[in-house]
Design a protein around this motif. Sequence first.
Motif, PDB file in Angstrom:
ATOM      1  N   GLY A 154       0.728  -1.149  -0.228  1.00  0.00           N
ATOM      2  CA  GLY A 154      -0.175  -0.022  -0.028  1.00  0.00           C
ATOM      3  C   GLY A 154       0.912   1.252   0.132  1.00  0.00           C
ATOM      4  O   GLY A 154       0.682   2.082  -0.804  1.00  0.00           O
ATOM      5  N   ASP A 155       1.722   1.251   0.956  1.00  0.00           N
ATOM      6  CA  ASP A 155       2.826   2.615   0.952  1.00  0.00           C
ATOM      7  C   ASP A 155       3.717   2.585  -0.056  1.00  0.00           C
ATOM      8  O   ASP A 155       4.545   3.478  -0.203  1.00  0.00           O
ATOM      9  N   ILE A 156       3.685   1.583  -0.928  1.00  0.00           N
ATOM     10  CA  ILE A 156       4.609   1.610  -2.266  1.00  0.00           C
ATOM     11  C   ILE A 156       3.935   2.046  -3.459  1.00  0.00           C
ATOM     12  O   ILE A 156       4.061   2.995  -3.965  1.00  0.00           O
ATOM     13  N   THR A 231       7.159  11.618  -2.117  1.00  0.00           N
ATOM     14  CA  THR A 231       7.088  10.978  -3.288  1.00  0.00           C
ATOM     15  C   THR A 231       6.086   9.851  -3.030  1.00  0.00           C
ATOM     16  O   THR A 231       5.345   9.198  -4.053  1.00  0.00           O
ATOM     17  N   GLU A 232       5.805   9.296  -1.739  1.00  0.00           N
ATOM     18  CA  GLU A 232       4.648   8.333  -1.645  1.00  0.00           C
ATOM     19  C   GLU A 232       3.521   8.859  -0.519  1.00  0.00           C
ATOM     20  O   GLU A 232       2.939   7.941  -0.213  1.00  0.00           O
ATOM     21  N   GLU A 233       3.701  10.082  -0.153  1.00  0.00           N
ATOM     22  CA  GLU A 233       2.279  10.597   0.661  1.00  0.00           C
ATOM     23  C   GLU A 233       1.640  11.717   0.062  1.00  0.00           C
ATOM     24  O   GLU A 233       2.284  12.656  -0.284  1.00  0.00           O
ATOM     25  N   GLU A 236      -4.100  10.253  -1.359  1.00  0.00           N
ATOM     26  CA  GLU A 236      -4.458   8.936  -0.651  1.00  0.00           C
ATOM     27  C   GLU A 236      -4.355   8.719   0.704  1.00  0.00           C
ATOM     28  O   GLU A 236      -5.332   8.153   1.283  1.00  0.00           O
ATOM     29  N   HIS A 237      -3.260   9.427   1.166  1.00  0.00           N
ATOM     30  CA  HIS A 237      -3.115   9.402   2.857  1.00  0.00           C
ATOM     31  C   HIS A 237      -4.113  10.404   3.320  1.00  0.00           C
ATOM     32  O   HIS A 237      -4.444   9.956   4.571  1.00  0.00           O
ATOM     33  N   PHE A 238      -4.369  11.639   2.766  1.00  0.00           N
ATOM     34  CA  PHE A 238      -5.059  12.649   3.297  1.00  0.00           C
ATOM     35  C   PHE A 238      -6.461  11.999   3.663  1.00  0.00           C
ATOM     36  O   PHE A 238      -7.170  12.225   4.401  1.00  0.00           O
ATOM     37  N   ILE A 252      -5.836  -1.300   9.088  1.00  0.00           N
ATOM     38  CA  ILE A 252      -4.498  -1.842   8.396  1.00  0.00           C
ATOM     39  C   ILE A 252      -3.950  -0.809   7.272  1.00  0.00           C
ATOM     40  O   ILE A 252      -4.720  -0.436   6.694  1.00  0.00           O
ATOM     41  N   HIS A 253      -2.827  -0.291   7.694  1.00  0.00           N
ATOM     42  CA  HIS A 253      -2.317   0.920   7.101  1.00  0.00           C
ATOM     43  C   HIS A 253      -2.337   0.767   5.215  1.00  0.00           C
ATOM     44  O   HIS A 253      -3.059   1.443   4.915  1.00  0.00           O
ATOM     45  N   GLY A 254      -1.785  -0.427   4.934  1.00  0.00           N
ATOM     46  CA  GLY A 254      -1.796  -0.643   3.540  1.00  0.00           C
ATOM     47  C   GLY A 254      -3.124  -0.560   2.709  1.00  0.00           C
ATOM     48  O   GLY A 254      -3.087  -0.159   1.587  1.00  0.00           O
ATOM     49  N   ILE A 256      -6.102   0.751   3.695  1.00  0.00           N
ATOM     50  CA  ILE A 256      -6.894   1.934   3.662  1.00  0.00           C
ATOM     51  C   ILE A 256      -6.408   2.806   2.647  1.00  0.00           C
ATOM     52  O   ILE A 256      -6.769   3.740   1.994  1.00  0.00           O
ATOM     53  N   VAL A 257      -4.916   2.802   2.695  1.00  0.00           N
ATOM     54  CA  VAL A 257      -4.372   3.470   1.668  1.00  0.00           C
ATOM     55  C   VAL A 257      -4.558   2.984   0.262  1.00  0.00           C
ATOM     56  O   VAL A 257      -4.783   3.806  -0.653  1.00  0.00           O
ATOM     57  N   GLY A 258      -4.587   1.797   0.103  1.00  0.00           N
ATOM     58  CA  GLY A 258      -5.385   1.201  -1.068  1.00  0.00           C
ATOM     59  C   GLY A 258      -6.565   1.851  -1.643  1.00  0.00           C
ATOM     60  O   GLY A 258      -6.811   2.274  -2.854  1.00  0.00           O
TER      61      GLY A 258
END
Length: 340
Positions: A154-156, A231-233, A236-238, A252-254, A256-258
């Motif tokens: 997700g964070d990638i 570069t990765e935030e 989608e994180h907001f 699960i972080h990745g 919800i980022v998805g």
Amino acid sequence: MTTKWTNVKSMKTGRGVATGIASDLGRFAVTTMEIPWKLTRDKIGGKPAAVIMVESMELEVLERELQALPQVDTIVTIGGGQACDFGKYLAWKRGCRVVSVPTVVSVNAFVTPSAGVRSNHRVQYLGSVSPDPLVIDYDLIRTAPTNLNIAGVGDILSIHTGTFDWEVAHRAGKDVHNFDADDVCRARAILDDIDRNAAEIRSVSDQGIQAIVDAYITINTICLPKDHYRTEEGSEHFLFYELEERLQRPFIHGEIVGLGIYLMSRLQKNRPEWITSLMDRVGLQYQPAHLKIRRQDLAASLRNLRCYTETAKLWYSNVQENEITGEWIDEHLKHLQFPA
Ligand SMILES: [Zn+2]
């Protein structure tokens, strides 16, 4: 080696490589949790001077454990993000060596130098340590639930929407991070690596696990020297921050980022089909049905997103430029699955 892996001093990778790692560490303490400790206690070799079961990342808890910690040469962290961050904090404060043994690759804590610590309901990133070695034991990592390991992407994959938002900010003259086209280019190359390894990641093979670890390390080589993760935030994180505040529960972080990547790539009109298909091919679980997010909550979060990012003074992004209307929400929530 430090230059190649940024803050990772050395790395040991392979099946079963966690076996015997503690046999030559001198006096050592372990930070872990119940399940990872059960899996590794008879394998690592040597007897720890202390075993700290991590239950909280509150600063006062960390300080209390630090006071009680006996004299040790090494801290061994065994587990997920919290066990790792807890150990990093102790090693930083004591100035001793740290060995990191992740038992899941769901978050990037094992390759970042600082520890996420809570105080006064806020997370601060404190300290700077480098694992020596970072121990990537594929068999051990595969004992974690599959969806947790896959959530590591997700964070990638957020590079896709994050770099786009950085470009938007740069074009609007609102960038606060000294935009660097070369960083964007290097970060996007990581997405191609993930694309090539999609089937391996989905099956959590040795190669798939290594692809996630390598991607984290490469992101660090881009981001650590600059001291920001632009570069990765991005938006989608907001969206995740808004949802977390609205619903007041952990995710699960990745994953919800998805969900954020799914929606914000559509708002950006930024190759949404490609990134969605990539999320599907790696098996990332991002559907609201899986995350237990009701349609009305997600819709309310999207309606509030621009206002939220401005009030929270988050970085300028496509959210400032593309209005999220009721019509847009109806159109783009249509193909998502919601809880029954
Ligand atoms: Zn993240």
